[in-house]
Design a protein around this motif. Structure first.
Motif, PDB file in Angstrom:
ATOM      1  N   GLU A   1       0.834  -1.213   0.000  1.00 50.90           N
ATOM      2  CA  GLU A   1       0.000   0.000   0.000  1.00 50.90           C
ATOM      3  C   GLU A   1       0.867   1.260   0.000  1.00 50.90           C
ATOM      4  OE1 GLU A   1      -3.191   1.012   3.183  1.00 50.90           O
ATOM      5  OE2 GLU A   1      -3.578  -0.978   2.307  1.00 50.90           O
ATOM      6  N   ALA A   2       1.957   1.210   0.750  1.00 47.73           N
ATOM      7  CA  ALA A   2       2.822   2.387   0.878  1.00 47.73           C
ATOM      8  C   ALA A   2       3.695   2.617  -0.352  1.00 47.73           C
ATOM      9  CB  ALA A   2       3.710   2.247   2.118  1.00 47.73           C
ATOM     10  N   PHE A   3       4.200   1.560  -0.974  1.00 43.62           N
ATOM     11  CA  PHE A   3       5.275   1.740  -1.966  1.00 43.62           C
ATOM     12  C   PHE A   3       4.953   1.262  -3.380  1.00 43.62           C
ATOM     13  CE2 PHE A   3       7.695   1.289   2.136  1.00 43.62           C
ATOM     14  CZ  PHE A   3       8.020   2.639   2.240  1.00 43.62           C
ATOM     15  N   LEU A   4       3.814   0.585  -3.585  1.00 43.58           N
ATOM     16  CA  LEU A   4       3.523   0.093  -4.936  1.00 43.58           C
ATOM     17  C   LEU A   4       2.418   0.909  -5.587  1.00 43.58           C
ATOM     18  CD1 LEU A   4       3.696  -3.783  -4.496  1.00 43.58           C
ATOM     19  CD2 LEU A   4       5.532  -2.141  -4.916  1.00 43.58           C
ATOM     20  N   PRO A   5       2.480   1.140  -6.897  1.00 44.51           N
ATOM     21  CA  PRO A   5       3.575   0.739  -7.785  1.00 44.51           C
ATOM     22  C   PRO A   5       4.847   1.513  -7.447  1.00 44.51           C
ATOM     23  CG  PRO A   5       1.604   1.373  -9.038  1.00 44.51           C
ATOM     24  CD  PRO A   5       1.374   1.781  -7.622  1.00 44.51           C
ATOM     25  N   GLY A   6       5.993   0.854  -7.585  1.00 46.14           N
ATOM     26  CA  GLY A   6       7.255   1.506  -7.269  1.00 46.14           C
ATOM     27  C   GLY A   6       8.418   0.528  -7.257  1.00 46.14           C
ATOM     28  N   PRO A   7       9.628   1.038  -6.935  1.00 41.56           N
ATOM     29  CA  PRO A   7      10.846   0.228  -7.110  1.00 41.56           C
ATOM     30  C   PRO A   7      11.102  -0.764  -5.974  1.00 41.56           C
ATOM     31  CG  PRO A   7      11.421   2.432  -6.391  1.00 41.56           C
ATOM     32  CD  PRO A   7       9.933   2.432  -6.568  1.00 41.56           C
ATOM     33  N   LEU A   8      10.095  -1.557  -5.646  1.00 43.80           N
ATOM     34  CA  LEU A   8      10.199  -2.543  -4.571  1.00 43.80           C
ATOM     35  C   LEU A   8       9.743  -3.901  -5.086  1.00 43.80           C
ATOM     36  CD1 LEU A   8      10.643  -3.170  -1.517  1.00 43.80           C
ATOM     37  CD2 LEU A   8       8.215  -2.656  -1.192  1.00 43.80           C
ATOM     38  N   THR A   9      10.646  -4.886  -5.050  1.00 46.69           N
ATOM     39  CA  THR A   9      10.318  -6.255  -5.449  1.00 46.69           C
ATOM     40  C   THR A   9      10.079  -7.064  -4.190  1.00 46.69           C
ATOM     41  OG1 THR A   9      11.625  -6.136  -7.472  1.00 46.69           O
ATOM     42  CG2 THR A   9      11.269  -8.327  -6.549  1.00 46.69           C
ATOM     43  N   MET A  10       8.960  -7.794  -4.151  1.00 50.53           N
ATOM     44  CA  MET A  10       8.635  -8.555  -2.941  1.00 50.53           C
ATOM     45  C   MET A  10       8.639 -10.046  -3.245  1.00 50.53           C
ATOM     46  SD  MET A  10       5.827  -5.754  -1.756  1.00 50.53           S
ATOM     47  CE  MET A  10       5.579  -6.086  -0.023  1.00 50.53           C
TER      48      MET A  10
END
Ligand code: AMP
Ligand code: MG
Length: 329
Positions: free
Chosen positions: A87-96
């Protein structure tokens, strides 16, 4: 094979869809670096990624999806903290990284029971992924071990003749690869640092670990063990405190007739007198954004890139230093 660089429009998206659905590869922009995409459900297409890049077959790929894609189709056991982070970082440069449902073909994760998923924020990436509406496996669109590409031209320089289409979305603003976060444990754990920093994750999730491989241990993120990001010229890396030694080295190299250049931020550049400089800029985000572009520029104009680390070493600079050390260490 002729390689075409095309702006992202209805026509090139249709072409991209045709290529991907027939098992081919398409390079596309993201907010970090350019990706080399294939249908994650097509085993042969995924294998083609490894062959085209010369990528070791035990270095798993990240699956990219559009922002409305339901990732529970691909992965399970999503912990509460991961929902908050998404919720905080997507869409964005974070792969989980989650437990895989085994829907995408095994070659994507090199047989691991986990799957790395990313939702890029770049408008061009979103348009490409929405148009296809399938999970797209994609590593960086460079020849393995070379510097990652942040422009369509960089992709072309590495993969001309090997792929049909490069979607051109301009220069990637982020500049270094996504943060890879293991979300299979009680506490999220950074496997690869990037623009979403450990502090940013901890602020949302409460806690965040950072993985460091212990001697003799089986590596948790296989990509970490490989040489990466290397320019095709000699390199040297100096700490900020040793910046005047870097200047000495520059003088030695030029005295011997070799084409040297110093790559550093503006604060260091101010101490480098009349040396030839590849400037990374001043702010953290500029330094990250310019790093690969300058490494690729340096290998074209110099026999040796002498890099000097910035003074600041925390936050986004953890990711920058990780790349710089692998490229020039
Ligand atoms: P690249 O495609 O070059 O950006 O590299 C992808 C990175 O993600 C590598 O460092 C991989 O080791 C890491 N990665 C991909 N899938 C997984 C996974 N299932 N578990 C852990 N790390 C992964
Ligand atoms: Mg890569």
């Amino acid at each position: 094979m002729q390689t075409v660089i095309s702006p992202i429009d209805e026509q090139s998206l249709e072409r991209a869809k045709n290529i991907i659905s027939s098992g081919g590869l398409v390079a596309f922009p993201t907010e970090t670096v350019y990706g080399l995409g294939a249908d994650a459900l097509n085993e042969e297409a995924v294998r083609l990624i490894y062959a085209t890049k010369g990528r070791p077959s035990d270095n798993p790929l990240i699956v990219h999806v559009h922002k409305d894609f339901d990732i529970t189709r691909l992965v399970c056991d999503i912990p509460g903290y991961a929902r908050l982070l998404a919720e905080a970082f997507l869409p964005g440069p974070l792969t989980m990284v989650y437990k895989s449902r085994g829907v995408v073909c095994p070659a994507v994760s090199c047989g691991l029971d986990t799957l790395a998923v990313r939702v890029p924020s770049h408008d061009g990436a979103q348009r490409f992924l929405s148009y296809l509406d399938i999970p797209v496996a994609a590593p960086s669109a460079n020849v393995s071990k070379h510097v990652s590409p942040v422009t369509a031209r960089h992709v072309y320089d590495d993969l001309n003749g090997k792929i049909q289409l490069i979607l051109d979305g301009g220069k990637c603003a982020g500049g270094i690869e996504s943060t890879v976060l293991d979300c299979t444990g009680k506490v999220p754990c950074i496997l690869r640092s990037g623009l979403i920093t450990r502090d940013m994750v901890a602020q949302v999730a409460g806690e965040c670990d950072e993985y460091h491989m212990a001697a003799g241990e089986k590596v948790r993120s296989p990509g970490m063990k490989y040489k990466h990001y290397s320019p095709r010229c000699k390199t040297a890396l100096f700490k900020y405190e040793d910046r005047f030694l870097a200047l000495d080295r520059y003088r030695e190299c030029t005295a011997q007739g070799s084409r040297a250049v110093i790559m550093c931020d503006d604060a260091v550049a101010a101490d480098m007198e009349d040396a030839r400089i590849l400037s990374l800029g001043s702010s953290e985000s500029d330094i990250a954004s310019n790093l690969y572009d300058k490494l690729r520029e340096g290998e074209k104009i110099a026999d040796i890139i002498i890099a000097v680390a910035p003074l600041k070493q925390d936050g986004v600079m953890v990711g920058v230093m990780n790349r710089l050390t692998k490229a020039c260490g």
